[in-house]
Design a protein around this motif. Structure first.
Motif, mmCIF file in Angstrom:
data_model
loop_
_atom_site.group_PDB
_atom_site.id
_atom_site.type_symbol
_atom_site.label_atom_id
_atom_site.label_comp_id
_atom_site.label_asym_id
_atom_site.label_seq_id
_atom_site.Cartn_x
_atom_site.Cartn_y
_atom_site.Cartn_z
ATOM 1 N N GLY A 1 43.868 4.912 16.978
ATOM 2 C CA GLY A 1 44.292 5.749 15.771
ATOM 3 C C GLY A 1 44.360 7.126 16.118
ATOM 4 O O GLY A 1 43.770 7.701 16.675
ATOM 5 N N THR A 2 45.418 7.571 15.846
ATOM 6 C CA THR A 2 45.818 9.079 15.969
ATOM 7 C C THR A 2 46.800 9.658 14.917
ATOM 8 O O THR A 2 47.275 9.068 13.976
ATOM 9 N N GLY A 3 46.988 11.039 14.894
ATOM 10 C CA GLY A 3 47.621 11.709 13.745
ATOM 11 C C GLY A 3 48.104 13.011 14.272
ATOM 12 O O GLY A 3 47.419 13.697 15.103
ATOM 13 N N VAL B 1 48.685 4.072 14.224
ATOM 14 C CA VAL B 1 47.411 3.322 14.506
ATOM 15 C C VAL B 1 48.224 1.978 15.433
ATOM 16 O O VAL B 1 49.322 1.477 14.915
ATOM 17 N N ASP C 1 49.424 20.943 17.587
ATOM 18 C CA ASP C 1 48.481 19.467 17.410
ATOM 19 C C ASP C 1 48.996 18.980 18.948
ATOM 20 O O ASP C 1 49.915 18.091 18.969
ATOM 21 N N ARG D 1 50.584 16.723 12.712
ATOM 22 C CA ARG D 1 51.593 17.406 11.660
ATOM 23 C C ARG D 1 53.150 17.511 12.354
ATOM 24 O O ARG D 1 53.107 17.344 13.399
ATOM 25 N N GLN E 1 52.305 14.884 7.314
ATOM 26 C CA GLN E 1 51.054 14.575 8.255
ATOM 27 C C GLN E 1 51.723 13.031 8.602
ATOM 28 O O GLN E 1 51.962 12.182 7.884
ATOM 29 N N ILE F 1 50.376 9.414 10.850
ATOM 30 C CA ILE F 1 49.295 8.848 11.264
ATOM 31 C C ILE F 1 50.054 7.563 12.182
ATOM 32 O O ILE F 1 50.918 7.081 11.598
ATOM 33 N N GLU G 1 53.847 8.292 7.160
ATOM 34 C CA GLU G 1 53.928 9.655 6.815
ATOM 35 C C GLU G 1 53.282 9.745 5.527
ATOM 36 O O GLU G 1 53.326 9.264 4.629
#
Length: 223
Positions: free
Chosen positions: A86-88, A102, A68, A90, A98, A100, A122
């Motif tokens: 916003g994104t994310g 924001v 990632d 692993r 996961q 994320i 998480e």
């Protein structure tokens, strides 16, 4: 397309029954493992962090899964346009964990973006549950495809024995499935195995077919 969100403009309240009322309007089918608030000062790299998470945001970033790879534009473009981002990604410890992120940019009086503020959450196991659901639906679809020839054979046999058309033969199958509390494909398999060999069907299934067959015959007489 709606205009970009202007942080300086008040958000209008627009009640809409489609989205629920009160807290249920934002409720989902799962909850985050943990949520924290962060502030990253872009001038000196200083992190401020509040939350119950086990890792500091900087430590989380160090745990990012190598597949990632970060894309700076995911953050820089919306921040430069005065929009939230916003994104994310692993975590290396588990592909199912996961994270994320924001947030939005914080600007100085001269308009320069001096910090990023927002939230980190998480979603432990969420992807695994989604994948499990997808696998289950795929298996159901595969079973349905495999059982289709058997169902068609059973329909053909019922069309002959009950002298009915394709649609009514299928109604017979469905009624027998419901009455005997068996899956449709299992009812079809029993019929295909038993009728050509002259073997009797299970009593409950035979009774259901007889009852539904009688109903169909009465309908033909009325027609």
């Amino acid at each position: 397309m709606p205009d970009a969100l202007d942080p300086a403009r008040p958000i209008e309240a627009r009640p809409d029954s489609r989205y629920g009322v009160g807290l249920d309007a934002l409720s989902g089918s799962f909850s985050a493992e943990w949520v924290g608030r962060f502030r990253l000062d872009l001038r000196n790299g200083h992190w401020e962090w509040s939350g119950d998470g086990p890792l500091h945001p900087a430590e989380l970033l160090a745990e990012r899964h190598p597949e990632d790879r970060p894309e700076a534009s995911v953050v820089t473009v919306p921040v430069g346009e005065n929009r939230p981002f916003g994104t994310g990604f692993r975590l290396m410890s588990s592909a199912e964990r996961q994270v994320i992120v924001v947030g939005e940019g914080e600007r100085a009086p001269d308009g320069e973006v001096v910090a990023l503020t927002g939230y980190v959450a998480e979603l432990d196991g969420v992807v695994e549950r989604w994948q499990s659901g997808l696998r289950e639906r795929a298996e159901q679809f595969e079973r349905a495809l495999r059982s289709r020839p058997t169902i068609e054979q059973a329909k053909g046999m019922l069309m002959l024995t009950h002298r009915c058309d394709d649609e009514r033969a299928f109604q017979l199958l469905v009624a027998a499935s419901q009455a005997s509390n068996r899956k449709l494909r299992d009812v079809a398999a029993l019929i295909v195995d038993a009728l050509p060999a002259g073997r009797p069907l299970p009593d409950d299934l035979a009774a259901a077919l007889q009852t539904e067959g009688g109903r169909l015959r009465r309908e033909r007489v009325r027609d």
